[in-house]
Design an enzyme around this catalytic site. Structure first.
Site, PDB file in Angstrom:
ATOM      1  N   ASP A  22      -2.084   5.425  -5.666  1.00 24.16           N
ATOM      2  CA  ASP A  22      -2.083   4.434  -4.398  1.00 24.16           C
ATOM      3  C   ASP A  22      -2.316   2.993  -4.822  1.00 24.16           C
ATOM      4  O   ASP A  22      -3.324   2.766  -5.679  1.00 24.16           O
ATOM      5  CB  ASP A  22      -3.114   5.119  -3.612  1.00 24.16           C
ATOM      6  CG  ASP A  22      -3.490   4.084  -2.276  1.00 24.16           C
ATOM      7  OD1 ASP A  22      -2.731   3.345  -2.184  1.00 24.16           O
ATOM      8  OD2 ASP A  22      -4.602   3.988  -1.912  1.00 24.16           O
ATOM      9  N   ASP A  72       0.721  -1.222   0.011  1.00 27.97           N
ATOM     10  CA  ASP A  72       0.068  -0.009   0.132  1.00 27.97           C
ATOM     11  C   ASP A  72       0.881   1.309  -0.069  1.00 27.97           C
ATOM     12  O   ASP A  72       1.479   1.732   1.090  1.00 27.97           O
ATOM     13  CB  ASP A  72      -1.021   0.005   1.229  1.00 27.97           C
ATOM     14  CG  ASP A  72      -1.905   1.049   1.375  1.00 27.97           C
ATOM     15  OD1 ASP A  72      -2.265   1.782   0.452  1.00 27.97           O
ATOM     16  OD2 ASP A  72      -2.592   1.231   2.279  1.00 27.97           O
TER      17      ASP A  72
END
Length: 423
Positions: free
Chosen positions: A233, A36
């Site tokens: 992201d 992440d």
């Protein structure tokens, strides 16, 4: 070795994350963690917690590792000292994510992360990193989003890339390659190649993130001057855009689509979906590209998702309307080696075959389906360098790499988990 697990998934499971297997502690324990770039803290579930998903997961035991060290409240990486009972107590952590009611909390610990270099020597690297020993998880972490932990790759000083560069293992940069088949790799220390495209990060000193600026969008032959910022992201499966960008992009795509648009379906998060004809041709689907600040072009190779039912095929523009922030999700990154250069504060990208190691140094990854992606975490704040120890130091910029997988199956009634053993 790769292990494949197949299972049924509900209609509304429209998310896919990247995962890799990491090894922590002495003796080493393996954890399959979601990767992440939208959050900072690396955490894994801890022994003794009431964390019990429907399948078996590894749990970290600080008492079971001879190299484990609890982080105290007077440590420079302790962001929540106000919640401490005393300076030498265990440092607590709490992270809340953008996804509804998704959070993790516990205590900070330091232990060995086992890595390998990808140079000709294949040197073993034992890097001491600070991470969260997760005691309470909520939201999508209790389901399938990150049942065995999350590997935060953000810019804050507590993230693993920050620790690896600060302690001299790698350059302060890493790359992620997103293959069309779901396979990829993450390379710590990789600064990319001279011929890659680049755009600067918009850095907020109080909470730095991988935020970039888009100045134009092209859908087919329709060029739109539209200026917005977005977070790059990997922890968000699809791209989220707010208005007016979302409406302008979607309506332009719809005006150029040749297939019949389907009525809205509350089970599908995408607004613009179409019947896929029997003679479907990818060339009939409107192309999509972004112009980044500085003029570099970013072609989107996978702007759609194909959904299979028992009787038909449907494809959707894989962009979700956002009421919060703009996010360039991992579906837009497919086909690229994406470089997060934190020294130059630039995002780099190059069309790339993830099976080719070229000039890259990487670690392996993998994906999985989940209802809601971890998305972006509230920051832990700025912290100074922690005191840590190292068994092995490698000053080369190609210190270690991990392969990963990103997978979008044609049918969303099943999910695939690919696990890769690093060592």
């Amino acid at each position: 070795m790769a292990t494949r697990l197949f299972g049924s998934a509900p209609w509304d499971c429209f998310c896919s994350l990247h995962y890799t297997t990491v090894q922590l502690g002495t003796p080493g324990m393996k954890f399959m963690v979601a990767l992440d770039t939208g959050s900072d803290l690396f955490w894994v579930p801890c022994e003794g917690t009431a964390y019990a998903p429907d399948f078996e997961v590894s749990k970290y035991d600080p008492e079971g590792s001879s190299t484990s060290k609890r982080v105290s409240c007077n440590d420079s990486l302790c962001a929540h000292r106000n919640r401490c009972m005393g300076s030498f107590n265990n440092c607590p952590y709490m992270v809340s994510y953008v996804s509804a009611e998704t959070s993790t909390s516990g205590i900070l610990v330091e232990d060995v992360l086992h890595l390998k270099t990808e140079d000709s020597h294949r040197e073993l690297v034992e890097a001491y990193v600070t991470f969260g020993c997760g005691q309470v998880q909520s939201g999508s972490f209790l389901d399938a989003a990150a049942p065995n932990g999350l590997f935060g790759l953000g810019m804050e000083k507590i993230s693993v890339p920050s620790i690896l560069s600060r302690e001299g293992f790698t350059a302060d940069s890493f790359s992620m390659c997103f293959g069309h088949d779901g396979v990829g790799r993450i390379n710590f220390g990789d600064k990319g190649s001279p011929d890659q495209e680049e755009t600067p990060f918009n850095v907020n000193p109080s909470h730095p993130t991988y935020n970039i600026t888009v100045t134009q969008i092209r859908v087919g032959t329709d060029l739109m001057d539209i200026d917005f910022t977005a977070l790059f992201d990997s922890g968000t499966s699809f791209t989220y855009l707010g208005d007016p960008t979302y409406t302008r992009l979607s309506e332009s795509f719809n005006s150029l689509a040749r297939d019949k648009r389907r009525p809205p379906d509350p089970r599908i998060p995408f607004e613009y979906c179409y019947d896929m004809s029997s003679d479907a041709n990818a060339s009939f689907i409107p192309s999509l590209s972004l112009t980044m600040k500085g003029g570099s072009q970013f072609a989107v190779y996978d702007p759609i998702i194909v959904i299979s039912t028992q009787s038909e095929l449907v494809y959707c523009l894989a962009v979700v309307k956002s009421t919060q922030l703009n996010i360039i999700g991992q579906n837009f990154m497919t086909g690229y080696n994406v470089v997060f250069d934190r020294e130059k504060f630039v995002l780099g990208w190059k069309k790339f075959d993830c099976y080719d190691v070229e000039n890259h140094t990487s670690l392996p990854f993998k994906p999985k389906s989940t209802n809601v992606p971890p998305a972006v975490a509230a920051g832990l704040g700025n912290h100074s360098t922690p005191e840590s120890t190292k068994k092995t130091r490698n000053s080369q910029t190609s210190a270690a790499s991990l392969p990963y997988h990103s997978h979008f199956p044609l049918t969303w009634f099943r999910f695939v988990i690919l696990l890769f053993v690093l060592l």
